[in-house]
Design an enzyme around this catalytic site. Structure first.
Site, PDB file in Angstrom:
ATOM      1  N   GLY A  10      24.212  89.637  41.499  1.00  0.00           N
ATOM      2  CA  GLY A  10      24.389  89.890  40.104  1.00  0.00           C
ATOM      3  C   GLY A  10      23.159  91.380  39.937  1.00  0.00           C
ATOM      4  N   SER A 124      20.561  81.962  26.788  1.00  0.00           N
ATOM      5  CA  SER A 124      20.762  82.989  26.427  1.00  0.00           C
ATOM      6  C   SER A 124      20.283  83.176  24.029  1.00  0.00           C
ATOM      7  CB  SER A 124      21.903  84.074  25.901  1.00  0.00           C
ATOM      8  OG  SER A 124      22.573  85.313  24.955  1.00  0.00           O
ATOM      9  N   TYR A 148      31.767  81.707  25.133  1.00  0.00           N
ATOM     10  CA  TYR A 148      30.259  82.194  25.782  1.00  0.00           C
ATOM     11  C   TYR A 148      29.062  81.582  25.141  1.00  0.00           C
ATOM     12  CZ  TYR A 148      26.656  84.693  28.210  1.00  0.00           C
ATOM     13  OH  TYR A 148      25.465  84.671  28.385  1.00  0.00           O
ATOM     14  N   LYS A 152      26.716  78.181  26.897  1.00  0.00           N
ATOM     15  CA  LYS A 152      25.208  78.882  27.207  1.00  0.00           C
ATOM     16  C   LYS A 152      24.826  77.070  26.213  1.00  0.00           C
ATOM     17  CE  LYS A 152      25.258  81.466  29.822  1.00  0.00           C
ATOM     18  NZ  LYS A 152      24.050  81.616  31.008  1.00  0.00           N
ATOM     19  N   TYR A 176      17.433  84.758  26.618  1.00  0.00           N
ATOM     20  CA  TYR A 176      17.068  86.034  27.217  1.00  0.00           C
ATOM     21  C   TYR A 176      17.665  87.465  26.054  1.00  0.00           C
ATOM     22  CZ  TYR A 176      17.882  84.597  32.242  1.00  0.00           C
ATOM     23  OH  TYR A 176      18.205  84.012  33.701  1.00  0.00           O
ATOM     24  N   LEU A 199      26.111  98.182  24.688  1.00  0.00           N
ATOM     25  CA  LEU A 199      25.487  99.244  24.262  1.00  0.00           C
ATOM     26  C   LEU A 199      24.888 100.208  25.134  1.00  0.00           C
ATOM     27  CD1 LEU A 199      25.121 101.142  21.881  1.00  0.00           C
ATOM     28  CD2 LEU A 199      22.448 100.294  21.660  1.00  0.00           C
ATOM     29  N   ASP A 294      28.914  90.742  15.526  1.00  0.00           N
ATOM     30  CA  ASP A 294      27.298  91.182  15.203  1.00  0.00           C
ATOM     31  C   ASP A 294      26.721  90.684  13.851  1.00  0.00           C
ATOM     32  OD1 ASP A 294      28.415  92.849  17.550  1.00  0.00           O
ATOM     33  OD2 ASP A 294      28.448  94.327  16.688  1.00  0.00           O
TER      34      ASP A 294
HETATM   35  P1  NAD Z   1      26.265  88.727  36.366  1.00  0.00           P
HETATM   36  O1  NAD Z   1      27.644  88.574  36.429  1.00  0.00           O
HETATM   37  O2  NAD Z   1      25.913  90.483  37.085  1.00  0.00           O
HETATM   38  O3  NAD Z   1      25.109  88.369  37.729  1.00  0.00           O
HETATM   39  C1  NAD Z   1      26.086  86.986  37.927  1.00  0.00           C
HETATM   40  C2  NAD Z   1      26.324  86.417  38.979  1.00  0.00           C
HETATM   41  O4  NAD Z   1      27.213  85.054  39.183  1.00  0.00           O
HETATM   42  C3  NAD Z   1      27.634  87.412  39.493  1.00  0.00           C
HETATM   43  O5  NAD Z   1      27.086  88.012  40.704  1.00  0.00           O
HETATM   44  C4  NAD Z   1      28.751  86.510  39.982  1.00  0.00           C
HETATM   45  O6  NAD Z   1      29.647  87.578  41.060  1.00  0.00           O
HETATM   46  C5  NAD Z   1      28.084  84.985  40.037  1.00  0.00           C
HETATM   47  N1  NAD Z   1      29.677  84.023  39.252  1.00  0.00           N
HETATM   48  C6  NAD Z   1      30.351  83.844  38.966  1.00  0.00           C
HETATM   49  N2  NAD Z   1      30.617  83.071  38.315  1.00  0.00           N
HETATM   50  C7  NAD Z   1      29.943  82.400  40.107  1.00  0.00           C
HETATM   51  C8  NAD Z   1      30.636  80.426  40.290  1.00  0.00           C
HETATM   52  N3  NAD Z   1      31.398  80.024  40.128  1.00  0.00           N
HETATM   53  N4  NAD Z   1      29.927  80.515  41.266  1.00  0.00           N
HETATM   54  C9  NAD Z   1      29.106  81.423  42.213  1.00  0.00           C
HETATM   55  N5  NAD Z   1      29.164  82.657  41.691  1.00  0.00           N
HETATM   56  C10 NAD Z   1      28.812  82.814  40.191  1.00  0.00           C
HETATM   57  O7  NAD Z   1      25.167  88.655  35.203  1.00  0.00           O
HETATM   58  P2  NAD Z   1      24.227  88.818  34.965  1.00  0.00           P
HETATM   59  O8  NAD Z   1      24.607  90.393  33.340  1.00  0.00           O
HETATM   60  O9  NAD Z   1      23.370  89.399  35.299  1.00  0.00           O
HETATM   61  O10 NAD Z   1      24.236  87.543  34.242  1.00  0.00           O
HETATM   62  C11 NAD Z   1      23.230  86.740  34.999  1.00  0.00           C
HETATM   63  C12 NAD Z   1      22.828  85.477  33.490  1.00  0.00           C
HETATM   64  O11 NAD Z   1      22.150  85.523  32.708  1.00  0.00           O
HETATM   65  C13 NAD Z   1      24.518  84.531  33.126  1.00  0.00           C
HETATM   66  O12 NAD Z   1      24.523  83.503  33.301  1.00  0.00           O
HETATM   67  C14 NAD Z   1      23.993  85.352  32.098  1.00  0.00           C
HETATM   68  O13 NAD Z   1      25.340  84.553  31.112  1.00  0.00           O
HETATM   69  C15 NAD Z   1      23.162  85.461  31.804  1.00  0.00           C
HETATM   70  N6  NAD Z   1      22.600  86.146  30.809  1.00  0.00           N
HETATM   71  C16 NAD Z   1      23.230  87.595  30.693  1.00  0.00           C
HETATM   72  C17 NAD Z   1      22.856  88.359  29.083  1.00  0.00           C
HETATM   73  C18 NAD Z   1      23.253  90.000  29.498  1.00  0.00           C
HETATM   74  O14 NAD Z   1      23.224  90.816  28.645  1.00  0.00           O
HETATM   75  N7  NAD Z   1      23.375  90.484  31.269  1.00  0.00           N
HETATM   76  C19 NAD Z   1      22.216  88.016  28.100  1.00  0.00           C
HETATM   77  C20 NAD Z   1      21.867  86.358  28.190  1.00  0.00           C
HETATM   78  C21 NAD Z   1      22.298  85.994  29.347  1.00  0.00           C
HETATM   79  C1  WQD Z   2      23.909  96.377  20.878  1.00  0.00           C
HETATM   80  C2  WQD Z   2      24.004  96.391  19.363  1.00  0.00           C
HETATM   81  C3  WQD Z   2      26.037  96.827  18.475  1.00  0.00           C
HETATM   82  C4  WQD Z   2      28.083  98.113  22.004  1.00  0.00           C
HETATM   83  C5  WQD Z   2      25.707  90.659  24.002  1.00  0.00           C
HETATM   84  C6  WQD Z   2      26.125  89.286  23.765  1.00  0.00           C
HETATM   85  C7  WQD Z   2      25.187  88.765  24.334  1.00  0.00           C
HETATM   86  C8  WQD Z   2      23.753  88.247  25.200  1.00  0.00           C
HETATM   87  C9  WQD Z   2      23.789  90.538  25.471  1.00  0.00           C
HETATM   88  C10 WQD Z   2      24.185  87.353  27.168  1.00  0.00           C
HETATM   89  C11 WQD Z   2      24.554  95.917  19.005  1.00  0.00           C
HETATM   90  C12 WQD Z   2      25.915  98.017  18.579  1.00  0.00           C
HETATM   91  C13 WQD Z   2      27.170  98.379  21.288  1.00  0.00           C
HETATM   92  C14 WQD Z   2      28.963  99.394  21.314  1.00  0.00           C
HETATM   93  C15 WQD Z   2      27.877  99.994  19.407  1.00  0.00           C
HETATM   94  N1  WQD Z   2      24.751  89.177  26.282  1.00  0.00           N
HETATM   95  N2  WQD Z   2      27.019  98.904  20.184  1.00  0.00           N
HETATM   96  N3  WQD Z   2      28.284 100.220  19.755  1.00  0.00           N
HETATM   97  O1  WQD Z   2      25.694  92.005  20.998  1.00  0.00           O
HETATM   98  O2  WQD Z   2      23.189  92.648  21.049  1.00  0.00           O
HETATM   99  O3  WQD Z   2      24.257  90.914  22.947  1.00  0.00           O
HETATM  100  O4  WQD Z   2      24.205  91.354  24.643  1.00  0.00           O
HETATM  101  O5  WQD Z   2      24.271  86.640  26.469  1.00  0.00           O
HETATM  102  O6  WQD Z   2      25.040  87.402  24.185  1.00  0.00           O
HETATM  103  O7  WQD Z   2      26.492  88.922  21.839  1.00  0.00           O
HETATM  104  O8  WQD Z   2      24.504  93.331  22.911  1.00  0.00           O
HETATM  105  O9  WQD Z   2      25.189  95.500  24.028  1.00  0.00           O
HETATM  106  O10 WQD Z   2      27.225  94.405  22.931  1.00  0.00           O
HETATM  107  O11 WQD Z   2      25.268  95.866  21.534  1.00  0.00           O
HETATM  108  O12 WQD Z   2      27.268 100.657  18.191  1.00  0.00           O
HETATM  109  O13 WQD Z   2      30.161 100.604  21.923  1.00  0.00           O
HETATM  110  O14 WQD Z   2      24.569  97.671  19.880  1.00  0.00           O
HETATM  111  O15 WQD Z   2      27.013  96.632  17.505  1.00  0.00           O
HETATM  112  O16 WQD Z   2      24.257  96.549  17.559  1.00  0.00           O
HETATM  113  P1  WQD Z   2      24.957  92.230  21.402  1.00  0.00           P
HETATM  114  P2  WQD Z   2      25.764  94.907  22.711  1.00  0.00           P
END
Ligand code: NAD
Ligand code: WQD
Length: 332
Positions: A10, A124, A148, A152, A176, A199, A294
């Site tokens: 991912g 997160s 979600y 976490k 993160y 965003l 938000d």
């Molecule tokens: P992503 O979807 O790109 O990566 C997740 C990967 O896990 C994917 O490749 C998917 O195929 C795999 N996967 C999902 N469920 C699975 C399962 N049951 N078994 C095996 N593989 C599985 O997401 P990402 O953005 O790389 O996020 C990675 C982690 O970080 C996640 O746990 C997410 O919740 C966390 N996280 C992401 C963000 C963000 O904004 N991207 C922010 C905070 C936390």
């Molecule tokens: C960022 C800013 C929006 C889209 C989310 C999850 C959080 C974490 C990261 C996994 C905000 C604004 C957004 C758009 C906009 N993920 N926005 N127009 O909401 O901070 O966090 O992703 O753990 O759990 O909630 O990120 O990128 O969605 O938004 O104006 O089309 O951009 O209102 O201020 P967010 P985001």
């Protein structure tokens, strides 16, 4: 060390595999490809010049996980596998709890059975809910506003309980902030499914003509320009934070928690300007209603990670946007 990376195909996982290989670790990836492209493997190998083992499996498949832990003598696990779309989690809570919480429990049980007791978990900043103040420290109160986020928080609670019951485990909870950007090679990055919720992926699709204009969710927040402030962190900085966390866990057992963020807040309109600079095109936008759920502002106090991991985020928003644009415009 040999590291098993769940979700390693991912977005964040693939960048972390690159940094693990750069640091000399061996890697085994477990991913069910539910949100990833199998070609990522070859692209990562092109970047690092090193191969890794890929096991296509679901972390909820106990038999498969036991076979994988039996076949590869791993020293530690980095656990990215999970579903991450907030809106989808509200509509399909059972799917989220099954995949994220049940999947994690099966993973931890399999680890225990195989004698692997070192884990880095992808948490997160969403676990801080609506923070009373910013910057956010690790000891702030925790809450969840959607399934979600609750998944976490539940996994964090499970790992806190495990650390209490079995003090020889080495556990890191990494919270993160807002990961964006892509690898500077242009070979790996984020591939949003359908209409992007986040965003920067949305702005990127406006820049390449896939979408007409950005909707800016709210222009009346108590922030300098009225739009929401977030702590955008380059995915490569985030990936390096995981390698540093493994070093920290090697020093002593127990559970540790770190914010991985830059400590800076950027507004939505600042991100629009930064992306315009990166791609050389205007990004049309319209200010619309606030998005439910938000918060006005969310950014980290990253002092603990700096002091205890020796880690700081080095890449700025200009580089994040330049790298996203390069990823979108690079033939792969
Ligand atoms: P992503 O979807 O790109 O990566 C997740 C990967 O896990 C994917 O490749 C998917 O195929 C795999 N996967 C999902 N469920 C699975 C399962 N049951 N078994 C095996 N593989 C599985 O997401 P990402 O953005 O790389 O996020 C990675 C982690 O970080 C996640 O746990 C997410 O919740 C966390 N996280 C992401 C963000 C963000 O904004 N991207 C922010 C905070 C936390
Ligand atoms: C960022 C800013 C929006 C889209 C989310 C999850 C959080 C974490 C990261 C996994 C905000 C604004 C957004 C758009 C906009 N993920 N926005 N127009 O909401 O901070 O966090 O992703 O753990 O759990 O909630 O990120 O990128 O969605 O938004 O104006 O089309 O951009 O209102 O201020 P967010 P985001």
């Amino acid at each position: 060390m040999k590291i098993l990376v769940t979700g390693g195909m991912g977005y964040i996982g693939s960048h972390t595999v690159v940094e693990l290989q750069h640091a000399g670790h061996e890697v085994v990836v477990v991913d069910n490809l539910s949100n990833a492209d199998a070609r990522v493997r070859e692209r990562v190998q092109r970047i690092t010049g090193k191969a890794f083992v890929f096991e296509e499996a679901d972390i909820r498949d106990r038999a498969a996980m036991e076979r994988i832990f039996g076949a590869h003598k791993v020293d530690a696990v980095i656990h990215f596998a999970g579903l991450k779309a907030v809106g989808e989690s509200v509509a399909q809570p059972l799917r989220y709890y099954d995949n994220n919480v049940n999947g994690s429990v099966i993973l931890f049980e399999t680890m225990a059975k195989s004698g692997v007791k070192t884990i880095v978990f992808s948490s997160s900043a969403t676990v801080y809910g609506d923070p009373a103040s910013v910057p956010i420290r690790e000891d702030f109160p925790l809450s969840a506003t959607n399934p979600y986020g609750r998944s976490k928080l539940m996994i964090e609670d499970i790992l806190r309980d495990l650390a209490k019951a079995e003090p020889d485990w080495r556990i890191a909870l990494l919270r993160y902030f807002n990961p964006v950007g892509a690898h500077e090679s242009g070979l790996i990055g984020e591939e949003p499914n359908g209409i992007p919720n986040n965003l920067v992926p949305y702005i990127a699709q406006v820049a390449n003509g896939q979408r007409d204009k950005l909707s800016v969710f709210g222009g009346d927040y108590p922030t300098p320009d009225g739009t929401g402030l977030r702590d955008y962190i380059h995915v490569v900085d985030l990936a390096i934070g995981h390698v540093k966390t493994l070093d920290r866990l090697a020093r002593e057992p127990g559970i540790v928690t770190y914010n991985l963020g830059t400590g800076r807040g950027n507004s939505v309109l600042e991100m629009v300007r930064a992306f315009e600079q990166a791609c050389g095109r205007p990004i049309p936008y319209q200010i619309v209603e606030r998005r439910p759920g938000d918060v006005a502002q969310c950014y980290a106090d990253p002092a603990k990670a700096r002091e205890e991991l020796g880690w700081t985020a080095e890449r700025d928003v200009a580089q994040m946007c330049a790298d996203v644009w390069r990823y979108q415009t690079t033939a792969k």
